[in-house]
Design a protein around this motif. Structure first.
Motif, mmCIF file in Angstrom:
data_model
loop_
_atom_site.group_PDB
_atom_site.id
_atom_site.type_symbol
_atom_site.label_atom_id
_atom_site.label_comp_id
_atom_site.label_asym_id
_atom_site.label_seq_id
_atom_site.Cartn_x
_atom_site.Cartn_y
_atom_site.Cartn_z
ATOM 1 N N UNK A 340 -13.984 -33.646 5.460
ATOM 2 C CA UNK A 340 -13.873 -34.412 4.216
ATOM 3 C C UNK A 340 -14.848 -33.943 3.132
ATOM 4 N N UNK A 341 -15.731 -33.010 3.484
ATOM 5 C CA UNK A 341 -16.727 -32.558 2.503
ATOM 6 C C UNK A 341 -16.064 -32.027 1.230
ATOM 7 N N UNK A 342 -14.917 -31.347 1.421
ATOM 8 C CA UNK A 342 -14.242 -30.716 0.283
ATOM 9 C C UNK A 342 -13.722 -31.703 -0.741
ATOM 10 N N UNK A 343 -13.538 -32.948 -0.357
ATOM 11 C CA UNK A 343 -13.043 -33.942 -1.320
ATOM 12 C C UNK A 343 -14.161 -34.371 -2.262
ATOM 13 N N UNK A 344 -15.395 -34.077 -1.886
ATOM 14 C CA UNK A 344 -16.519 -34.479 -2.720
ATOM 15 C C UNK A 344 -16.956 -35.911 -2.497
ATOM 16 N N UNK A 345 -16.265 -36.639 -1.623
ATOM 17 C CA UNK A 345 -16.661 -38.035 -1.388
ATOM 18 C C UNK A 345 -17.891 -38.077 -0.477
ATOM 19 N N UNK A 346 -18.774 -39.021 -0.757
ATOM 20 C CA UNK A 346 -19.955 -39.174 0.093
ATOM 21 C C UNK A 346 -19.708 -40.382 0.984
ATOM 22 N N UNK A 347 -19.595 -40.139 2.256
ATOM 23 C CA UNK A 347 -19.263 -41.213 3.182
ATOM 24 C C UNK A 347 -20.466 -41.530 4.063
ATOM 25 N N UNK A 348 -20.881 -42.799 4.016
ATOM 26 C CA UNK A 348 -21.966 -43.253 4.880
ATOM 27 C C UNK A 348 -21.439 -43.545 6.279
ATOM 28 N N UNK A 349 -22.341 -43.556 7.245
ATOM 29 C CA UNK A 349 -21.922 -43.849 8.614
ATOM 30 C C UNK A 349 -22.980 -44.684 9.331
ATOM 31 N N UNK A 350 -22.489 -45.663 10.070
ATOM 32 C CA UNK A 350 -23.306 -46.444 11.000
ATOM 33 C C UNK A 350 -22.848 -46.079 12.402
ATOM 34 N N UNK A 351 -23.798 -45.721 13.273
ATOM 35 C CA UNK A 351 -23.440 -45.379 14.660
ATOM 36 C C UNK A 351 -23.932 -46.479 15.575
ATOM 37 N N UNK A 352 -23.099 -46.896 16.516
ATOM 38 C CA UNK A 352 -23.524 -47.928 17.463
ATOM 39 C C UNK A 352 -23.073 -47.554 18.863
ATOM 40 N N UNK A 353 -23.857 -48.063 19.847
ATOM 41 C CA UNK A 353 -23.571 -47.672 21.226
ATOM 42 C C UNK A 353 -24.170 -48.686 22.193
ATOM 43 N N UNK A 354 -23.553 -48.800 23.346
ATOM 44 C CA UNK A 354 -24.150 -49.510 24.477
ATOM 45 C C UNK A 354 -24.487 -48.470 25.549
ATOM 46 N N UNK A 355 -25.692 -48.609 26.130
ATOM 47 C CA UNK A 355 -26.116 -47.617 27.124
ATOM 48 C C UNK A 355 -26.626 -48.353 28.368
ATOM 49 N N UNK A 356 -26.601 -47.635 29.504
ATOM 50 C CA UNK A 356 -27.139 -48.230 30.724
ATOM 51 C C UNK A 356 -28.618 -48.000 30.844
ATOM 52 N N UNK A 357 -29.095 -46.781 30.531
ATOM 53 C CA UNK A 357 -30.529 -46.498 30.667
ATOM 54 C C UNK A 357 -30.986 -45.541 29.567
ATOM 55 N N UNK A 358 -30.906 -44.245 29.742
ATOM 56 C CA UNK A 358 -31.557 -43.339 28.797
ATOM 57 C C UNK A 358 -30.866 -43.157 27.458
#
Ligand code: FEO
Length: 407
Positions: A340-358
């Motif tokens: 999507x970089x070529x469209x020139x749009x700046x897209x924010x991102x939130x990353x989320x996850x559930x983990x067991x240990x590390x």
């Protein structure tokens, strides 16, 4: 077989092929599609623009015969114009030339001529004439003008403009993978067709967005854009009202986005899912639209479609063996390809996850998303099952992401 040609203007016919049972194309799911070809009758010459997949060629032949019958003329094709060499539009080309007129004039871009030979290894004995922007041919009272359109969506892509009628034969550009019994935009809802066109653009044209912006500017500057009364693409419905699709192409190519966030997640034991739903609640609490995708059920092609006009994404995956759950990896691969970089749009991102240990999913997704052009503004890495405090935090992170795109 018998099949009718569809008159789209005086002396101009759709003679394409309906592929009713096609279910994937370039890796994305479709409900069937069409390979549109067009026959243009001039006072002196008859022209076939584009072609079809072999295997379905009987439809093309039957419609060509019907178009000549409707015009009351003997079958003879004087000119072949090939706007693009990809197999869905060219597998039957050589046979069509041999069948209807081996001595016909044949026009294509220089790259198309090269690509045809590289794919079929049987064009070198024919005389193909390379054409580009500025070239035109007179077919008797009618003029076909050629417009180079590289990377829309291949390096060989070209448009052909029938000047007197204002019809742009745009090949893949402006297409939609839909499959219906009627041929025009006005036969179906505009919102539905624009959504299908968005899916097509997002998955097939996004990479060419910088070229598209230049092409639209060129067509505006040389006055051609305002002359277009109809756009006849090679897939899907014909645009008798080109305004809305041209406007959408301009927006998509320029990164114009809505106050919308696409939430994408997968889950093993519902923990990441709980986070996804709470993040969505937070986004909605700020009045921002949510498009939600569950990668166990949903396809990357639909996700890509919504990301195209989203200002941000929230991407969630459980950690498995120190990495994101594999189906999210498939999603990331698509995101990287589409770019999507070529469209020139700046897209924010939130990353989320559930983990067991590390853990490990968040770090990997952050690297991948940043490489794909996203700005990771926040993360949420949760140990096992989120409690009420964590869910409240997820809600607030969704709300914050929504506020960030409204500012
Ligand atoms: Fe519809 Fe690029 O072929």
């Amino acid at each position: 077989m018998k099949a009718k040609a569809v008159k789209i203007a005086d002396g101009v016919y759709w003679v394409g092929v309906i592929h009713w049972n096609s279910r994937t194309f370039h890796g994305y799911g479709i409900p069937g599609t069409t390979y549109n070809a067009y026959l243009v009758f001039g006072e002196e010459k008859t022209v076939l623009i584009d072609n079809a997949y072999v295997g379905l060629q009987n439809q093309l032949d039957a419609r060509i015969e019907d178009a000549f019958a409707q015009e009351g003329k003997e079958i003879k094709i004087d000119v072949f114009v090939q706007n693009h060499s990809e197999m869905d539009h060219s597998t039957y080309l050589r046979d069509t030339i041999d069948k209807y007129n081996p001595d016909a004039e044949i026009y294509a871009s220089a790259n198309c001529i090269k690509f045809l030979e590289a794919q079929y290894h049987n064009f070198s004995d024919l005389e193909l004439t390379p054409v580009a922007t500025g070239d035109e041919i007179d077919i008797g009272g009618r003029t076909l003008k050629f417009v180079s359109a590289p990377m829309l969506h291949w390096p060989d892509s070209m448009f052909t403009f029938l000047a007197e009628e204002g019809i742009l034969f745009s090949n893949d550009a402006f297409g939609q993978h839909v499959c219906h019994s009627k041929r025009f935009d006005k036969d179906y809802s505009l919102d539905y067709l624009l959504r299908e066109a968005q899916k097509y653009y997002a998955n097939l044209v996004t990479l060419g967005s910088p070229m598209l912006r230049m092409k639209l500017q060129e067509l505006t500057d040389n006055g051609l854009l305002e002359q277009i009364k109809m756009i006849a693409p090679c897939h899907g419905q014909i645009w008798t009202n080109p305004g809305p699709i041209v406007e959408k192409y301009s927006e998509w190519a320029s990164g114009v986005c809505k106050d919308k966030i696409t939430v994408i997640y997968d889950t093993m034991h519902h923990s990441t899912e709980k986070l996804a739903f709470q993040i969505a609640e937070g986004i909605m609490s700020e009045g921002v639209e949510v498009a939600m995708y569950f990668m166990q059920e949903d396809g990357p092609d639909d996700v890509i479609t919504d990301i195209l006009d989203s200002k941000a994404i929230a991407l969630g995956a459980p950690t498995m063996m120190n990495k994101p759950f594999p189906r999210i990896g498939n999603m990331m691969y698509w995101l990287d390809c589409v770019n999507f970089k070529g469209t020139g749009s700046e897209k924010n991102a939130l990353i989320f996850s559930s983990k067991g240990w590390g853990g490990g999913a968040v770090a990997k997704l952050q690297r991948d998303l940043e490489e794909a052009g996203f700005t990771v503004t926040d993360t949420l890495d949760v140990l096992f099952v989120p409690d009420e405090d964590i869910l409240a935090e997820a809600f607030e992170k969704g709300a914050e992401l929504a506020r960030s795109i409204k500012e």
